[in-house]
Design an enzyme around this catalytic site. Sequence first.
Site, short mmCIF file in Angstrom:
data_model
loop_
_atom_site.label_atom_id
_atom_site.label_comp_id
_atom_site.label_asym_id
_atom_site.label_seq_id
_atom_site.Cartn_x
_atom_site.Cartn_y
_atom_site.Cartn_z
N ARG A 1 62.43 25.98 16.64
CA ARG A 1 63.07 25.59 15.56
C ARG A 1 63.74 24.05 15.91
O ARG A 1 63.82 23.16 15.20
CB ARG A 1 64.35 26.48 15.16
CG ARG A 1 65.22 25.79 14.28
CD ARG A 1 66.30 26.70 13.66
NE ARG A 1 66.80 27.95 14.31
CZ ARG A 1 67.26 28.04 15.26
NH1 ARG A 1 67.83 26.84 15.84
NH2 ARG A 1 67.70 29.10 15.85
N TYR B 1 62.58 14.48 -9.81
CA TYR B 1 61.59 15.88 -9.92
C TYR B 1 62.89 17.11 -10.42
O TYR B 1 64.01 17.19 -9.90
CB TYR B 1 61.16 15.94 -8.70
CG TYR B 1 60.68 17.38 -8.53
CD1 TYR B 1 59.65 17.87 -9.16
CD2 TYR B 1 61.28 18.29 -7.37
CE1 TYR B 1 59.31 19.39 -9.34
CE2 TYR B 1 60.71 19.60 -7.32
CZ TYR B 1 60.08 20.21 -7.97
OH TYR B 1 59.49 21.44 -7.96
N ASP C 1 63.35 8.42 -2.44
CA ASP C 1 62.29 9.47 -2.72
C ASP C 1 60.97 8.65 -3.05
O ASP C 1 60.86 8.21 -4.09
CB ASP C 1 62.67 10.51 -3.82
CG ASP C 1 61.36 11.55 -3.73
OD1 ASP C 1 60.21 11.39 -3.24
OD2 ASP C 1 61.89 12.75 -4.01
N LYS D 1 52.68 16.54 -1.02
CA LYS D 1 51.96 15.51 -2.22
C LYS D 1 50.92 14.80 -1.16
O LYS D 1 49.86 15.06 -0.55
CB LYS D 1 52.72 14.69 -3.04
CG LYS D 1 54.11 15.71 -3.34
CD LYS D 1 53.46 16.84 -4.34
CE LYS D 1 54.84 17.47 -4.91
NZ LYS D 1 54.83 18.99 -4.86
O1 P1T Z 1 57.80 20.82 -3.34
P1 P1T Z 1 58.73 20.04 -2.32
O2 P1T Z 1 57.86 19.89 -1.29
O3 P1T Z 1 60.04 20.69 -2.01
O4 P1T Z 1 59.05 18.75 -2.84
C1 P1T Z 1 60.27 18.56 -3.89
C2 P1T Z 1 59.83 17.10 -4.65
C3 P1T Z 1 60.58 16.09 -4.15
N1 P1T Z 1 60.35 14.99 -4.93
C4 P1T Z 1 59.42 14.68 -5.70
C5 P1T Z 1 59.24 13.21 -6.37
C6 P1T Z 1 58.59 15.53 -6.21
O5 P1T Z 1 57.74 15.46 -6.89
C7 P1T Z 1 58.77 16.85 -5.36
C8 P1T Z 1 57.95 18.12 -5.98
N2 P1T Z 1 57.37 17.93 -7.07
C9 P1T Z 1 56.44 18.79 -7.76
C10 P1T Z 1 56.26 20.19 -7.23
C11 P1T Z 1 56.06 18.47 -8.95
O6 P1T Z 1 54.84 18.67 -9.47
O7 P1T Z 1 56.30 17.17 -9.61
#
Ligand code: P1T
Length: 403
Positions: free
Chosen positions: A51, A103, A175, A200
């Site tokens: 961790r 998001y 972000d 992504k």
């Molecule tokens: O899903 P996660 O890895 O926890 O990330 C969250 C997140 C944060 N910032 C942006 C700009 C994002 O697009 C996302 C996650 N977005 C999607 C799952 C979506 O389909 O837009």
Amino acid sequence: MSADAQSFETKVIHAGIEPDPLSGAVMTPIYQTSTYAQSSPGEHKGYEYSRTDNPTRTVLQTQLAELEQGTHALVFSSGLAATDAVLNLFQSGDHIIAGDDLYGGTYRLFEKVATYRGLEFDFIDLNNEGLLREKIKSNTKLIWFETPTNPMLNIFDIAKIASIAKEHGLLSVVDNTFMSPFFQNPLTLGADIVMHSMTKYINGHSDVVMGCLILKDREIKAPRTTWRDPNFAAPRTLYSRLKFLQNAVGATPGPFDCWLVLRGIKTLAVRMERHAQNALRVAHFLQDHPTVERVIYPGLPSHPGHDLASRQMRGFGGMMTFFTKGGLDQARTFLENLKLFTLAESLGGVESLIEHPAIMTHASIPAELRREIGIHDNLIRVSAGIENADDLIADLDQALAKI
Ligand code: P1T
């Protein structure tokens, strides 16, 4: 050649990657272990517990820092876990200013979880400098934003917002998920922290959920201390505070997932180029289509943020949204009839994805606020993959014909 002088295409293959010291393995091994042997209590080879640290994770963090031109990176078990680590820098009564298009999950974390812990938020159009200055209060600590935003692809001026944040002693976090470090490096424009959902583009293969924070380390003001233990010295730099939180909270990814991302990153440059080429082709096709009302893609001169995007980004990415003519029924018919595009949440994978923000990714935003932002029932979001653009256009064409 110093790592800084290397081009991005070289860095994604080589930055932070050394043959394994034990075996010479060219590819970073998956150190699939939760713990590490100690020769005497407290004597070890730098690793105590996974961790806290893991060698596969260390390599990934080193590479990410170089790709975003930061000094340090920390990875988390999701993008939202990375976001939550930043929120954990603050305490009840602190105020955060966030962009007005985020998001849906980030909005939910801010509005439903962090607010419950006593943090206060304002969600505003950060391009409105007067409004931004007006909202900065004595308890404001942070400005958080996406650019381009999810899903409306608004462009915010990173250098300007970061300099206003600095003027008032606030942290700024970008972000950068939609651009990946290939197209945009907010740290070079003055931001303090870059956050990515690595789920992504960075991983790029829709098989891992992970997030990261990348920063240029610096001393930060210690927050008012609420520690019960008066002898506990809260870490004083941004990195050491976040690293402390990474271990203390424990939302860390496993070594196999870190290895998958290391593998995915190797093709980040070639993938991003193709994503952007395909997106531009698709955007032009949609723009000319009689059943499409409007296309939002930063690479189109019709986008209100096109000039700013051209200055602060090196390309326009693979994401776009568009409005179909008609309402929910027409949008639904179109989405149900696609054959190559997969109707799914998420983005940034090699395969083209498509989704309906109002019902899917942004459903956690109240309907009235969604409408104010522009997330109407005929809004569709496209993540252009790296397939052949003609095939993608043919699929969109046949499904639009069903409307
Ligand atoms: O899903 P996660 O890895 O926890 O990330 C969250 C997140 C944060 N910032 C942006 C700009 C994002 O697009 C996302 C996650 N977005 C999607 C799952 C979506 O389909 O837009």
